[in-house]
Design an enzyme around this catalytic site. Structure first.
Site, PDB file in Angstrom:
ATOM      1  N   GLY A  41      39.324 102.274  -6.550  1.00 56.76           N
ATOM      2  CA  GLY A  41      39.409 100.911  -6.124  1.00 56.76           C
ATOM      3  C   GLY A  41      37.974 100.295  -6.021  1.00 56.76           C
ATOM      4  N   GLU A  48      14.860  95.899 -12.519  1.00 59.11           N
ATOM      5  CA  GLU A  48      15.697  96.934 -13.274  1.00 59.11           C
ATOM      6  C   GLU A  48      16.707  96.167 -14.147  1.00 59.11           C
ATOM      7  OE1 GLU A  48      18.710  99.347 -11.396  1.00 59.11           O
ATOM      8  OE2 GLU A  48      18.008 100.929 -12.774  1.00 59.11           O
ATOM      9  N   GLY A 106      34.452  98.731  -4.548  1.00 65.09           N
ATOM     10  CA  GLY A 106      33.267  99.130  -3.708  1.00 65.09           C
ATOM     11  C   GLY A 106      33.416  98.341  -2.358  1.00 65.09           C
ATOM     12  N   CYS A 151      19.365 105.448 -15.369  1.00 63.57           N
ATOM     13  CA  CYS A 151      18.692 104.942 -14.132  1.00 63.57           C
ATOM     14  C   CYS A 151      17.225 105.258 -14.147  1.00 63.57           C
ATOM     15  CB  CYS A 151      19.164 105.783 -12.810  1.00 63.57           C
ATOM     16  SG  CYS A 151      19.359 107.371 -13.069  1.00 63.57           S
ATOM     17  N   LYS A 211      35.247 108.079  -4.928  1.00 58.02           N
ATOM     18  CA  LYS A 211      35.585 106.771  -5.493  1.00 58.02           C
ATOM     19  C   LYS A 211      34.758 106.550  -6.493  1.00 58.02           C
ATOM     20  CE  LYS A 211      33.776 102.663  -5.148  1.00 58.02           C
ATOM     21  NZ  LYS A 211      34.273 102.159  -6.570  1.00 58.02           N
ATOM     22  N   GLU A 252      21.160 107.720  -4.381  1.00 60.97           N
ATOM     23  CA  GLU A 252      20.637 107.785  -5.604  1.00 60.97           C
ATOM     24  C   GLU A 252      20.330 106.356  -6.263  1.00 60.97           C
ATOM     25  OE1 GLU A 252      19.125 110.022  -7.227  1.00 60.97           O
ATOM     26  OE2 GLU A 252      19.483 111.913  -6.517  1.00 60.97           O
TER      27      GLU A 252
HETATM   28  P1  NAD Z   1      26.732  99.492  -8.346  1.00 58.63           P
HETATM   29  O1  NAD Z   1      25.747  99.736  -6.977  1.00 58.63           O
HETATM   30  O2  NAD Z   1      27.179  98.278  -8.337  1.00 58.63           O
HETATM   31  O3  NAD Z   1      28.043 100.441  -8.041  1.00 58.63           O
HETATM   32  C1  NAD Z   1      28.028 101.986  -7.559  1.00 58.63           C
HETATM   33  C2  NAD Z   1      28.908 102.115  -6.791  1.00 58.63           C
HETATM   34  O4  NAD Z   1      29.003 101.717  -5.407  1.00 58.63           O
HETATM   35  C3  NAD Z   1      30.474 101.616  -7.721  1.00 58.63           C
HETATM   36  O5  NAD Z   1      31.442 102.841  -7.519  1.00 58.63           O
HETATM   37  C4  NAD Z   1      30.817 100.639  -6.969  1.00 58.63           C
HETATM   38  O6  NAD Z   1      32.060 100.263  -6.708  1.00 58.63           O
HETATM   39  C5  NAD Z   1      30.283 100.908  -5.357  1.00 58.63           C
HETATM   40  N1  NAD Z   1      30.189  99.980  -4.509  1.00 58.63           N
HETATM   41  C6  NAD Z   1      29.904  98.589  -4.606  1.00 58.63           C
HETATM   42  N2  NAD Z   1      29.844  97.798  -3.588  1.00 58.63           N
HETATM   43  C7  NAD Z   1      29.807  98.831  -2.685  1.00 58.63           C
HETATM   44  C8  NAD Z   1      29.981  98.688  -0.963  1.00 58.63           C
HETATM   45  N3  NAD Z   1      29.766  97.644  -0.559  1.00 58.63           N
HETATM   46  N4  NAD Z   1      30.145  99.653  -0.502  1.00 58.63           N
HETATM   47  C9  NAD Z   1      30.085 100.973  -0.924  1.00 58.63           C
HETATM   48  N5  NAD Z   1      30.358 101.194  -2.328  1.00 58.63           N
HETATM   49  C10 NAD Z   1      30.273 100.006  -2.928  1.00 58.63           C
HETATM   50  O7  NAD Z   1      25.932 100.230  -9.309  1.00 58.63           O
HETATM   51  P2  NAD Z   1      26.582 100.528 -10.884  1.00 58.63           P
HETATM   52  O8  NAD Z   1      26.399  98.984 -11.466  1.00 58.63           O
HETATM   53  O9  NAD Z   1      27.820 101.022 -10.802  1.00 58.63           O
HETATM   54  O10 NAD Z   1      25.394 101.294 -11.421  1.00 58.63           O
HETATM   55  C11 NAD Z   1      24.067 101.182 -11.801  1.00 58.63           C
HETATM   56  C12 NAD Z   1      23.113 101.194 -10.844  1.00 58.63           C
HETATM   57  O11 NAD Z   1      23.237 102.638 -10.553  1.00 58.63           O
HETATM   58  C13 NAD Z   1      21.607 101.273 -11.310  1.00 58.63           C
HETATM   59  O12 NAD Z   1      20.946 100.410 -10.550  1.00 58.63           O
HETATM   60  C14 NAD Z   1      21.171 102.310 -11.720  1.00 58.63           C
HETATM   61  O13 NAD Z   1      19.965 102.589 -11.449  1.00 58.63           O
HETATM   62  C15 NAD Z   1      21.972 103.171 -10.607  1.00 58.63           C
HETATM   63  N6  NAD Z   1      21.974 104.594 -11.018  1.00 58.63           N
HETATM   64  C16 NAD Z   1      21.141 105.499 -10.146  1.00 58.63           C
HETATM   65  C17 NAD Z   1      21.095 106.917 -10.584  1.00 58.63           C
HETATM   66  C18 NAD Z   1      20.251 107.816  -9.850  1.00 58.63           C
HETATM   67  O14 NAD Z   1      20.404 108.996  -9.984  1.00 58.63           O
HETATM   68  N7  NAD Z   1      19.016 107.421  -9.093  1.00 58.63           N
HETATM   69  C19 NAD Z   1      21.489 107.351 -11.524  1.00 58.63           C
HETATM   70  C20 NAD Z   1      22.644 106.451 -12.107  1.00 58.63           C
HETATM   71  C21 NAD Z   1      22.761 104.928 -12.147  1.00 58.63           C
END
Ligand code: NAD
Length: 481
Positions: A202, A387, A204, A280, A171, A246
């Site tokens: 779709g 962040e 999250g 990140c 996803k 992550e």
């Molecule tokens: P996000 O947490 O909003 O979304 C990440 C994914 O999770 C998306 O596909 C989203 O649709 C899905 N999601 C959202 N709600 C969910 C739920 N309730 N259940 C399951 N899945 C759900 O993050 P983002 O805005 O897409 O990305 C930015 C974040 O990702 C930042 O905090 C960044 O630091 C982190 N990040 C971490 C790493 C790492 O390797 N540690 C790498 C890149 C980004």
């Protein structure tokens, strides 16, 4: 503009079962709709999980050299579409062309060979006393990914999961599904058996939740924000599945008092601003010694003043464009969030040295934010703790090495970090005291096969290389007579 009307389930492109409005994918610079993409829901996710479950027995027993060949074919298929991948990600994310090519597309195509060679040499069985210890794939993996390095972070999960012998339901982030569609097309052409890889685009809250709660998903692997990581952990708890997280960061770049200001300036700025700060592990806090505060500030401000906002689709002649050219934020909402943080920094009393919260004059359109540098930041300020995920650098002073370590460790995160010093041994000693998953010393290069992941609220897993492969394995012991 193109329409994508299908999800990829059980080896076929299929219309969604659940009726959802299509997603509009927006170009971050032009604000125009790049494509409309079909969205799935819970029923589609259930169908994808059933396909992945059915395919697991056979895929997990497929000989390693056959799996490795599929991985190499996928890598070759992506390489053939390198320019298209970079162009799509320039639009979806806003990454400037040179960065999209070298980093976004470059990292995503290269890793397949790494995982193919790894599984050919991996020690799948070891003897331990009268036991044979056997490594086996964990099963069906739900992979949930973010938008900032969209394809590379997919590859960091799908590559090792398939290599391990797992089957996958992916996803991707809703803001950036087009690169995932390209990968899926490549996987289809490589002829991966039906059900081994499935794509459900779709939300999250629906598709992600369906994966996290599904009893037939053995592991959910999420890269994303802390709150979503916490929610996924809770959702996964009832079925006691493995959860790999992550998450976010607030990484510190510790400049020790023997460092050369001219030598550290470029890394201090680029380490924060890369991908317009949407990284990140970005080094968003620079810690400088109070005894040499002005020298370091002058060097960093001189470097930051060379940053320019650019059209991500443009080919730039300047060889330094990779380091100095910043694209827009991924979305309007991200732009507003980042500008809100800049205003908060001003309101809480930090000193604005470069940039600011206003719309940049040079771009009327596009989700741009001025690259911004604050000095006089104290550990209690919001911009020192949260962040921001935008081009905002917070410079803080410390008294001595102990104080620097205390400030560096003084957030809930522990993802990245850096130390700069004329004395590598001294830098290593400080690096070992930092509660974080990786620390770069004196600008040393990113290693794509070193373990990557967080301490504390930055996560609980390690991706990349053999460490990434092992996240998708179970360990069995057979006691032999
Ligand atoms: P996000 O947490 O909003 O979304 C990440 C994914 O999770 C998306 O596909 C989203 O649709 C899905 N999601 C959202 N709600 C969910 C739920 N309730 N259940 C399951 N899945 C759900 O993050 P983002 O805005 O897409 O990305 C930015 C974040 O990702 C930042 O905090 C960044 O630091 C982190 N990040 C971490 C790493 C790492 O390797 N540690 C790498 C890149 C980004």
């Amino acid at each position: 503009m193109k329409d994508y009307e299908h999800l990829y389930i059980n080896g076929e492109w299929v219309a969604p079962i659940d009726s959802k409005p299509p997603l509009e994918v927006i170009d971050s610079a032009t604000e125009e709709v790049m494509a409309c993409v079909a969205q799935g829901g819970t029923s589609d996710t259930n169908a994808a999980v059933a396909a992945a479950r059915a395919a697991f027995e056979s895929w997990s027993q497929t000989p390693v050299d056959v799996r490795a060949k599929y991985l190499r074919d996928i890598g070759a298929g992506l390489t053939a579409r390198f320019s298209e991948i970079a162009e799509v990600i320039s639009g979806e994310v806003g990454s400037p062309k040179a960065f999209a090519e070298m980093v976004q597309a470059g990292l995503s195509v290269g890793d397949w060979e790494t995982y193919a060679s790894l599984i050919e040499t991996y020690e799948w069985e070891q003897t331990h006393g009268n036991s044979l210890i056997v490594k086996e794939p964990i099963g069906v993996v739900g992979a949930i990914t973010p938008w900032n390095y969209p394809l590379y972070l997919i590859v960091c999960k799908v590559g090792p999961a398939l290599a391990a012998g797992c089957t996958v339901v992916l996803k991707p982030a809703s803001l950036t599904p087009l690169n995932a569609i390209i990968l899926t097309e490549v996987i289809h052409e490589a002829g991966l058996p039906a059900g081994v890889f499935n794509l459900v685009i779709g939300s999250g809250s629906e598709v992600g939740t369906a994966l996290a709660t599904h009893p037939d998903v053995d592991m959910v692997s999420l890269t994303g924000s802390g709150p979503v990581g916490a929610q996924v952990s809770k959702d996964a708890a009832d079925t006691v599945k493995r959860v790999g997280l992550e998450l976010g960061g607030k990484s510190a770049n510790v400049i020790l008092d023997d460092a050369d200001p001219a030598a550290i300036a470029m890394g201090a700025v680029f380490g924060c601003m890369l991908n317009s700060g949407q990284t990140c592990s970005a080094l968003t806090r620079v810690l400088i010694p109070r005894s040499r505060e002005q020298e370091f500030l002058d060097a960093i401000v001189a470097e930051a003043s060379q940053l320019t906002l650019v059209d991500p689709h443009a080919t730039l002649d300047d060889p330094m464009a990779l380091f100095h050219g910043l694209g827009p934020m991924v979305s309007r909402s991200q732009q507003e969030t980042v500008r809100g943080y800049i205003q908060k920094g001003i309101d809480e009393g930090a000193t604005l040295l470069v940039g600011g919260p206003e719309q940049p004059e040079e771009f009327e359109k596009g989700f741009y934010v001025k690259p911004t540098v604050f000095a006089g930041v104290t550990p209690d300020m919001t911009i020192a703790q949260e962040e921001i995920f935008g081009p905002v650098l917070s410079i803080m002073t410390y008294e001595d090495d102990d104080d620097a370590v205390r400030i560096a460790n003084g957030t809930v995160f522990g993802l990245g970090g850096a130390v700069q010093s004329a004395d590598v041994e001294r830098a290593k000693a400080v690096a070992k005291r930092m509660r974080t998953g990786q620390v770069d010393i004196n600008g040393a290069a990113f290693n794509t096969t070193a373990p990557f992941g967080g301490y504390k609220q930055s996560g609980n897993t390690r991706e990349r290389g053999v460490f990434g492969l092992e996240e998708f394995l179970e360990t069995k012991s057979l006691q032999l007579p």
